[in-house]
Motif scaffolding. Structure first.
Motif, PDB file in Angstrom:
ATOM      1  N   LEU A 162      -8.399  13.704  -5.254  1.00 42.25           N
ATOM      2  CA  LEU A 162      -8.989  12.304  -5.720  1.00 42.25           C
ATOM      3  C   LEU A 162      -8.484  11.005  -4.892  1.00 42.25           C
ATOM      4  O   LEU A 162      -7.209  10.983  -4.575  1.00 42.25           O
ATOM      5  N   GLU A 163      -9.267  10.261  -4.508  1.00 40.56           N
ATOM      6  CA  GLU A 163      -8.966   9.110  -3.472  1.00 40.56           C
ATOM      7  C   GLU A 163      -7.969   7.974  -4.263  1.00 40.56           C
ATOM      8  O   GLU A 163      -8.130   7.949  -5.581  1.00 40.56           O
ATOM      9  N   GLN A 164      -6.930   8.035  -3.570  1.00 47.73           N
ATOM     10  CA  GLN A 164      -5.866   6.870  -4.205  1.00 47.73           C
ATOM     11  C   GLN A 164      -5.474   5.939  -3.136  1.00 47.73           C
ATOM     12  O   GLN A 164      -4.549   6.174  -2.502  1.00 47.73           O
ATOM     13  N   PRO A 165      -6.189   4.815  -2.899  1.00 42.80           N
ATOM     14  CA  PRO A 165      -5.669   4.040  -1.960  1.00 42.80           C
ATOM     15  C   PRO A 165      -4.460   3.289  -2.101  1.00 42.80           C
ATOM     16  O   PRO A 165      -3.863   2.873  -1.270  1.00 42.80           O
ATOM     17  N   GLU A 166      -4.534   2.853  -3.439  1.00 38.98           N
ATOM     18  CA  GLU A 166      -3.251   2.235  -3.816  1.00 38.98           C
ATOM     19  C   GLU A 166      -2.576   2.515  -5.044  1.00 38.98           C
ATOM     20  O   GLU A 166      -3.292   2.818  -5.945  1.00 38.98           O
ATOM     21  N   ALA A 167      -1.100   2.556  -5.174  1.00 35.45           N
ATOM     22  CA  ALA A 167      -0.596   3.682  -6.324  1.00 35.45           C
ATOM     23  C   ALA A 167       0.285   2.559  -7.025  1.00 35.45           C
ATOM     24  O   ALA A 167       1.295   1.938  -6.695  1.00 35.45           O
ATOM     25  N   PRO A 168      -0.161   2.484  -8.394  1.00 33.10           N
ATOM     26  CA  PRO A 168       0.525   1.585  -9.414  1.00 33.10           C
ATOM     27  C   PRO A 168       1.878   2.336  -9.942  1.00 33.10           C
ATOM     28  O   PRO A 168       1.855   3.561 -10.038  1.00 33.10           O
ATOM     29  N   PHE A 169       2.881   1.477 -10.565  1.00 33.78           N
ATOM     30  CA  PHE A 169       3.975   2.302 -11.021  1.00 33.78           C
ATOM     31  C   PHE A 169       4.143   2.395 -12.257  1.00 33.78           C
ATOM     32  O   PHE A 169       4.823   3.278 -12.772  1.00 33.78           O
ATOM     33  N   TRP A 170       3.671   1.395 -13.023  1.00 34.83           N
ATOM     34  CA  TRP A 170       3.791   1.347 -14.459  1.00 34.83           C
ATOM     35  C   TRP A 170       4.775   1.702 -15.000  1.00 34.83           C
ATOM     36  O   TRP A 170       5.006   2.665 -15.674  1.00 34.83           O
ATOM     37  N   ASP A 211       0.781  -1.185  -0.132  1.00 35.28           N
ATOM     38  CA  ASP A 211       0.146   0.084  -0.100  1.00 35.28           C
ATOM     39  C   ASP A 211       0.917   1.195   0.038  1.00 35.28           C
ATOM     40  O   ASP A 211       1.537   1.620   1.036  1.00 35.28           O
ATOM     41  N   VAL A 212       0.678   1.885  -1.301  1.00 33.48           N
ATOM     42  CA  VAL A 212       1.749   3.034  -1.379  1.00 33.48           C
ATOM     43  C   VAL A 212       0.707   4.594  -1.275  1.00 33.48           C
ATOM     44  O   VAL A 212       0.700   5.218  -2.177  1.00 33.48           O
ATOM     45  N   SER A 213      -0.179   4.563  -0.439  1.00 36.73           N
ATOM     46  CA  SER A 213      -1.116   5.688  -0.368  1.00 36.73           C
ATOM     47  C   SER A 213      -0.636   7.134  -0.557  1.00 36.73           C
ATOM     48  O   SER A 213       0.454   7.430   0.133  1.00 36.73           O
ATOM     49  N   PHE A 248      -0.747  13.462 -10.126  1.00 34.87           N
ATOM     50  CA  PHE A 248      -1.086  12.072 -10.864  1.00 34.87           C
ATOM     51  C   PHE A 248      -0.010  11.494 -11.171  1.00 34.87           C
ATOM     52  O   PHE A 248      -0.189  10.190 -11.363  1.00 34.87           O
ATOM     53  N   TYR A 249       0.935  11.792 -11.232  1.00 37.24           N
ATOM     54  CA  TYR A 249       2.355  11.077 -11.247  1.00 37.24           C
ATOM     55  C   TYR A 249       3.323  11.620  -9.943  1.00 37.24           C
ATOM     56  O   TYR A 249       3.303  12.686  -9.941  1.00 37.24           O
ATOM     57  N   ASP A 250       3.820  10.663  -9.118  1.00 42.90           N
ATOM     58  CA  ASP A 250       4.667  11.159  -7.843  1.00 42.90           C
ATOM     59  C   ASP A 250       6.035  10.826  -8.159  1.00 42.90           C
ATOM     60  O   ASP A 250       6.313   9.656  -8.275  1.00 42.90           O
ATOM     61  N   SER A 251       6.879  11.785  -8.467  1.00 44.79           N
ATOM     62  CA  SER A 251       8.286  11.452  -8.744  1.00 44.79           C
ATOM     63  C   SER A 251       8.971  11.188  -7.623  1.00 44.79           C
ATOM     64  O   SER A 251      10.066  10.162  -7.776  1.00 44.79           O
ATOM     65  N   THR A 252       8.563  11.160  -6.482  1.00 45.08           N
ATOM     66  CA  THR A 252       9.145  10.844  -5.234  1.00 45.08           C
ATOM     67  C   THR A 252       9.052   9.330  -5.190  1.00 45.08           C
ATOM     68  O   THR A 252      10.016   8.707  -4.780  1.00 45.08           O
ATOM     69  N   THR A 253       7.925   8.887  -5.375  1.00 43.29           N
ATOM     70  CA  THR A 253       7.867   7.242  -5.368  1.00 43.29           C
ATOM     71  C   THR A 253       7.701   6.534  -6.468  1.00 43.29           C
ATOM     72  O   THR A 253       7.650   5.233  -6.515  1.00 43.29           O
ATOM     73  N   GLY A 254       7.440   7.373  -7.607  1.00 44.51           N
ATOM     74  CA  GLY A 254       7.351   6.557  -9.003  1.00 44.51           C
ATOM     75  C   GLY A 254       6.054   5.914  -9.144  1.00 44.51           C
ATOM     76  O   GLY A 254       6.022   5.255 -10.126  1.00 44.51           O
ATOM     77  N   ALA A 255       5.197   6.401  -8.297  1.00 42.98           N
ATOM     78  CA  ALA A 255       3.621   5.982  -8.438  1.00 42.98           C
ATOM     79  C   ALA A 255       2.681   6.875  -9.272  1.00 42.98           C
ATOM     80  O   ALA A 255       2.943   8.148  -9.240  1.00 42.98           O
ATOM     81  N   TRP A 256       1.838   6.257  -9.920  1.00 44.24           N
ATOM     82  CA  TRP A 256       0.823   7.019 -10.818  1.00 44.24           C
ATOM     83  C   TRP A 256      -0.777   6.724 -10.100  1.00 44.24           C
ATOM     84  O   TRP A 256      -0.723   5.836  -9.238  1.00 44.24           O
ATOM     85  N   HIS A 257      -1.604   7.767 -10.201  1.00 47.99           N
ATOM     86  CA  HIS A 257      -2.849   7.754  -9.832  1.00 47.99           C
ATOM     87  C   HIS A 257      -3.403   6.738 -10.616  1.00 47.99           C
ATOM     88  O   HIS A 257      -3.351   6.432 -11.971  1.00 47.99           O
ATOM     89  N   ASP A 258      -4.626   6.034  -9.815  1.00 47.61           N
ATOM     90  CA  ASP A 258      -5.197   5.208 -10.787  1.00 47.61           C
ATOM     91  C   ASP A 258      -6.453   5.376 -10.998  1.00 47.61           C
ATOM     92  O   ASP A 258      -7.556   5.265 -10.211  1.00 47.61           O
ATOM     93  N   VAL A 259      -6.828   5.610 -12.269  1.00 47.00           N
ATOM     94  CA  VAL A 259      -8.352   6.190 -12.578  1.00 47.00           C
ATOM     95  C   VAL A 259      -9.347   5.185 -12.361  1.00 47.00           C
ATOM     96  O   VAL A 259     -10.386   5.453 -11.985  1.00 47.00           O
ATOM     97  N   ALA A 260      -9.046   3.937 -12.610  1.00 48.70           N
ATOM     98  CA  ALA A 260     -10.022   2.998 -12.392  1.00 48.70           C
ATOM     99  C   ALA A 260     -10.655   3.154 -10.862  1.00 48.70           C
ATOM    100  O   ALA A 260     -11.744   2.578 -10.563  1.00 48.70           O
TER     101      ALA A 260
END
Length: 321
Positions: free
Chosen positions: A11-19, A2-4, A134-146
């Motif tokens: 926008l709610e983002q409970p889990e962030a994918p990296f893609w 979980d990389v909240s 919507f992209y976090d360069s610190t963690t490398g995670a993207w927001h998940d629109v789904a």
């Protein structure tokens, strides 16, 4: 894991994918032409697009592939074409219409009014997505629109619903959802283009000089391999990438020489899939000399350019949150 994360749009983002991104990687300005090329190929392939006819593209001012821009901008989100549903929620696949079109670009008083060039749209989009979180360069995670759509790609019902929509059936929620409007509401295009205009000269220097340094490193690796096929392929790759990423930082004489050598090496390559090692090596050494000039001639301003970019990002993020 979980990389909240929070983003400026709330926008709610409970889990962030990296893609394919990693911590510390910024999508504003490409640091490595070969990395950008690899990302473009990988994102197209993993999302399920035809590798012979890639849909996504990028450039020196954006380090992540984006949908068609400007005159080729699409009115339907690419999510409708994504075969691999693990990529269904990626923000870039929910951009469509106005946000992808060229908008008026700030110019000096003595210059003719004009709209953004494609490279400037890339810069503006990267700026909007990263500054808003919507992209976090610190963690490398993207927001998940789904997640915003309440869709679970592991739920058979949701999968059937997505596939029905992708096959042409109407879906009121998917049809009316416009992620670009959310981006624009939180960071209007006119505001983003104004910042992009201030950022542009620094971004150009940073991408050109850092890109040149990256290519010099790759040339050294290719020459050290002493493998004809590797040297041959790098001669073709570096010739095209060096011109597109760093050509504007070359002198007129260097650019003309590069262009002439590039035509010659391309003609040779078209006649044979592997160039003679001696020919390719000599060409790589000559390109290395020009690229090294680009690096050394601009090294004093590259750090300043990178610092200005980081400072602008930080200030904007603080203003928009």
């Amino acid at each position: 894991m979980d990389v909240s994360t929070d983003n400026a749009a709330g926008l709610e983002q409970p889990e962030a994918p990296f893609w394919l991104c990693s911590p510390g990687y910024s999508i504003i300005v490409s640091r490595s032409p070969l990395m950008a090329l690899w990302l473009e190929a990988q994102v197209n392939a993993l999302a399920g697009f035809d590798p012979e006819d890639p849909v996504l593209d990028n450039g020196p001012l954006c380090a992540y592939p984006m949908p068609p821009l400007g005159d080729e901008a699409i009115d339907q989100p690419l999510a409708r074409q994504v075969e691999n549903l693990n990529w269904f929620g990626h923000p870039i696949f929910w951009l469509k219409g106005d946000i992808l079109h060229a908008h008026p670009f700030p110019v000096e008083e003595d210059e003719e009014p004009r709209d953004e060039f494609d490279s400037e749209i890339y810069l503006r989009l990267a700026l909007q997505l990263e500054v808003l979180g919507f992209y976090d360069s610190t963690t490398g995670a993207w927001h998940d629109v789904a997640k915003n759509l309440g869709v679970d790609i592991n739920d058979p019902f949701d999968v059937a619903r997505i596939r029905a929509w992708q096959s042409g059936e109407p879906d009121e929620q998917f049809d009316t959802f416009d992620f670009g409007e959310i981006v624009k509401f939180n960071y209007p295009i006119h505001a983003a283009t104004a910042v992009a205009a201030d950022l542009l000269p620094y971004a150009l220097i940073a991408s050109g000089a850092v890109g040149a340094y990256s290519l010099v490193t790759e040339i050294d690796k290719a020459l050290d391999s002493r493998t004809a096929g590797v040297i041959s392929n790098y001669a073709i790759l570096v010739s095209a990438l060096g011109m597109s990423y760093s050509g504007f930082l070359m002198t007129e004489e260097q650019y003309a020489r590069w262009e002439k050598r590039m035509e010659r090496i391309t003609a040779l390559f078209n006649r044979s899939t592997i160039l003679p090692a001696k020919t390719a090596s000599a060409y790589l050494l000559e390109m290395r000399e020009v690229l090294n000039y680009v690096v050394t001639d601009n090294e004093d301003v590259v750090d300043d350019a990178v610092n200005v970019i980081k400072s602008l990002q930080k200030d904007l993020a603080g203003q928009l949150r």
